[in-house]
Design a protein around this motif. Structure first.
Motif, PDB file in Angstrom:
ATOM      1  N   GLU A  32       0.830  -1.198   0.000  1.00  0.00           N
ATOM      2  CA  GLU A  32       0.000   0.000   0.000  1.00  0.00           C
ATOM      3  C   GLU A  32       0.871   1.258   0.000  1.00  0.00           C
ATOM      4  OE1 GLU A  32      -4.420   0.519   1.867  1.00  0.00           O
ATOM      5  OE2 GLU A  32      -2.814   0.127   3.290  1.00  0.00           O
ATOM      6  N   ARG A  33       0.362   2.306  -0.636  1.00  0.00           N
ATOM      7  CA  ARG A  33       1.048   3.598  -0.669  1.00  0.00           C
ATOM      8  C   ARG A  33       0.148   4.594   0.057  1.00  0.00           C
ATOM      9  NH1 ARG A  33       0.822   1.195  -5.341  1.00  0.00           N
ATOM     10  NH2 ARG A  33      -0.725   2.635  -6.218  1.00  0.00           N
ATOM     11  N   VAL A  34       0.550   4.940   1.272  1.00  0.00           N
ATOM     12  CA  VAL A  34      -0.294   5.744   2.155  1.00  0.00           C
ATOM     13  C   VAL A  34       0.324   7.118   2.341  1.00  0.00           C
ATOM     14  CG1 VAL A  34      -1.362   5.887   4.446  1.00  0.00           C
ATOM     15  CG2 VAL A  34      -1.036   3.650   3.353  1.00  0.00           C
ATOM     16  N   LEU A 185       9.462   4.037  -7.007  1.00  0.00           N
ATOM     17  CA  LEU A 185       9.301   3.047  -5.936  1.00  0.00           C
ATOM     18  C   LEU A 185       7.861   2.550  -5.873  1.00  0.00           C
ATOM     19  CD1 LEU A 185      11.411   4.688  -3.073  1.00  0.00           C
ATOM     20  CD2 LEU A 185      12.047   2.734  -4.497  1.00  0.00           C
ATOM     21  N   ALA A 186       6.908   3.445  -6.078  1.00  0.00           N
ATOM     22  CA  ALA A 186       5.500   3.050  -6.080  1.00  0.00           C
ATOM     23  C   ALA A 186       5.227   2.042  -7.187  1.00  0.00           C
ATOM     24  CB  ALA A 186       4.605   4.283  -6.244  1.00  0.00           C
ATOM     25  N   THR A 191       5.935  -0.781  -0.228  1.00  0.00           N
ATOM     26  CA  THR A 191       5.018  -0.249   0.774  1.00  0.00           C
ATOM     27  C   THR A 191       5.581   1.075   1.269  1.00  0.00           C
ATOM     28  OG1 THR A 191       4.508  -2.517   1.461  1.00  0.00           O
ATOM     29  CG2 THR A 191       3.803  -0.741   2.927  1.00  0.00           C
ATOM     30  N   MET A 192       4.762   2.138   1.189  1.00  0.00           N
ATOM     31  CA  MET A 192       5.275   3.458   1.535  1.00  0.00           C
ATOM     32  C   MET A 192       4.292   4.212   2.418  1.00  0.00           C
ATOM     33  SD  MET A 192       7.271   4.888  -1.827  1.00  0.00           S
ATOM     34  CE  MET A 192       5.884   5.008  -2.918  1.00  0.00           C
ATOM     35  N   LEU A 193       4.860   4.923   3.371  1.00  0.00           N
ATOM     36  CA  LEU A 193       4.114   5.806   4.266  1.00  0.00           C
ATOM     37  C   LEU A 193       4.759   7.180   4.118  1.00  0.00           C
ATOM     38  CD1 LEU A 193       1.831   5.634   6.379  1.00  0.00           C
ATOM     39  CD2 LEU A 193       3.552   5.085   8.090  1.00  0.00           C
ATOM     40  N   ILE A 209      -5.237   7.766   1.638  1.00  0.00           N
ATOM     41  CA  ILE A 209      -4.813   9.027   2.233  1.00  0.00           C
ATOM     42  C   ILE A 209      -5.450   9.143   3.607  1.00  0.00           C
ATOM     43  CG2 ILE A 209      -4.724  11.532   1.991  1.00  0.00           C
ATOM     44  CD1 ILE A 209      -4.863  11.190  -0.998  1.00  0.00           C
ATOM     45  N   VAL A 210      -4.616   9.470   4.587  1.00  0.00           N
ATOM     46  CA  VAL A 210      -5.056   9.598   5.976  1.00  0.00           C
ATOM     47  C   VAL A 210      -4.895  11.065   6.371  1.00  0.00           C
ATOM     48  CG1 VAL A 210      -4.534   8.964   8.368  1.00  0.00           C
ATOM     49  CG2 VAL A 210      -4.454   7.215   6.567  1.00  0.00           C
ATOM     50  N   PHE A 211      -5.955  11.648   6.930  1.00  0.00           N
ATOM     51  CA  PHE A 211      -5.920  13.042   7.356  1.00  0.00           C
ATOM     52  C   PHE A 211      -5.927  13.094   8.877  1.00  0.00           C
ATOM     53  CE2 PHE A 211      -8.113  17.041   8.536  1.00  0.00           C
ATOM     54  CZ  PHE A 211      -7.251  17.950   7.943  1.00  0.00           C
ATOM     55  N   MET A 212      -4.936  13.791   9.440  1.00  0.00           N
ATOM     56  CA  MET A 212      -4.798  13.889  10.889  1.00  0.00           C
ATOM     57  C   MET A 212      -4.990  15.321  11.364  1.00  0.00           C
ATOM     58  SD  MET A 212      -1.607  11.338  11.788  1.00  0.00           S
ATOM     59  CE  MET A 212      -1.956  11.444  13.560  1.00  0.00           C
TER      60      MET A 212
END
Length: 244
Positions: A32-34, A185-186, A191-193, A209-212
């Motif tokens: 996964e690419r996050v 790399l993708a 696997t990338m964060l 996509i994670v929103f904090m």
């Protein structure tokens, strides 16, 4: 979610009375690419630093490829599984590029110098900087230094690559060359964060996509749905400000 590689289990991080992370739970699947985004001070970099034990969180746990970070007895070995690329490159200034790449494989993984140098040269060649192998960091451009830093992490053959705002310290004309490395790399399935404000890049590369905000995950979505149908009004406000 099948085949998790990183699991955050109600992670809480405090700096004195300040709570930097508040019960963060998230799962990253293999391949996964996050992209992690959000305003400054929302806990993005802290989350990355908890993943490989650079920050000692007080509650919950992080599990990397089946290993508990909280109970890990060998953090240097764990960190070979979790590559980390910082904003400021953090190369050793007294070592040339080749030496920067080969130090950890020789000391931590006990590779022979010949084996380490062969792999290092192959990586430098792949990313177009083999001709810089004998130069010191101060002799390189910012974009070249960041590519060396990425190679330094990749040489350990990590299971996960983490990038903490990898383009924020670069001149505008150098941002593209580093983003191209991440795109490569993708395509390879790494696997990338990635913590970044480069939202157009995120839209192109991320499949989650994670929103904090304020130490919490307040929204998440697939690359397309996150932009087209944000699940939280705060996300929509953030995207409008970033994308214009």
């Amino acid at each position: 979610m099948h085949d998790p590689i990183v699991e955050y289990r109600q992670v809480g991080l405090f700096y004195g009375g300040y709570q930097a992370l508040a019960d963060v739970s998230e799962t990253i699947a293999r391949g996964e690419r996050v992209v992690v985004c959000g305003p400054s001070g929302s806990g993005k970099s802290s989350l990355l630093r908890c993943t490989n034990g650079l920050e000692a969180f007080q509650t919950g746990d992080v599990v990397v490829d089946g290993t508990s970070v909280r109970n890990c007895g060998n953090l240097p070995l764990l960190r070979t599984k979790v590559g980390m690329v910082f904003q400021q490159f953090d190369l050793y200034p007294h070592m040339n590029c080749l030496q920067n790449l080969t130090l950890a494989p020789i000391r931590v993984l006990r590779w022979s110098r010949q084996e380490a140098e062969k792999k290092a040269r192959a990586l430098l060649d792949r990313f177009g900087i083999l001709d810089q192998a004998n130069k010191y960091p101060a002799e390189l451009s910012g974009g070249q230094q960041q590519r060396v830093a990425i190679c330094r992490s990749l040489i350990l053959e990590p299971k996960v690559m983490m990038f903490d705002e990898p383009t924020s310290a670069l001149d505008p004309e150098m941002i593209g060359e580093v983003l191209q490395v991440l795109k490569d790399l993708a395509r390879d399935g790494m696997t990338m964060l990635i913590v970044t404000h480069e939202m157009r890049f995120a839209r192109e590369v991320a499949n989650k996509i994670v929103f904090m905000e304020a130490g919490r995950v307040v929204d998440r979505g697939s690359g397309r749905s996150f932009f087209e149908n944000p699940g939280n009004p705060r996300t929509a406000q953030f995207l409008k400000k970033i994308l214009g």
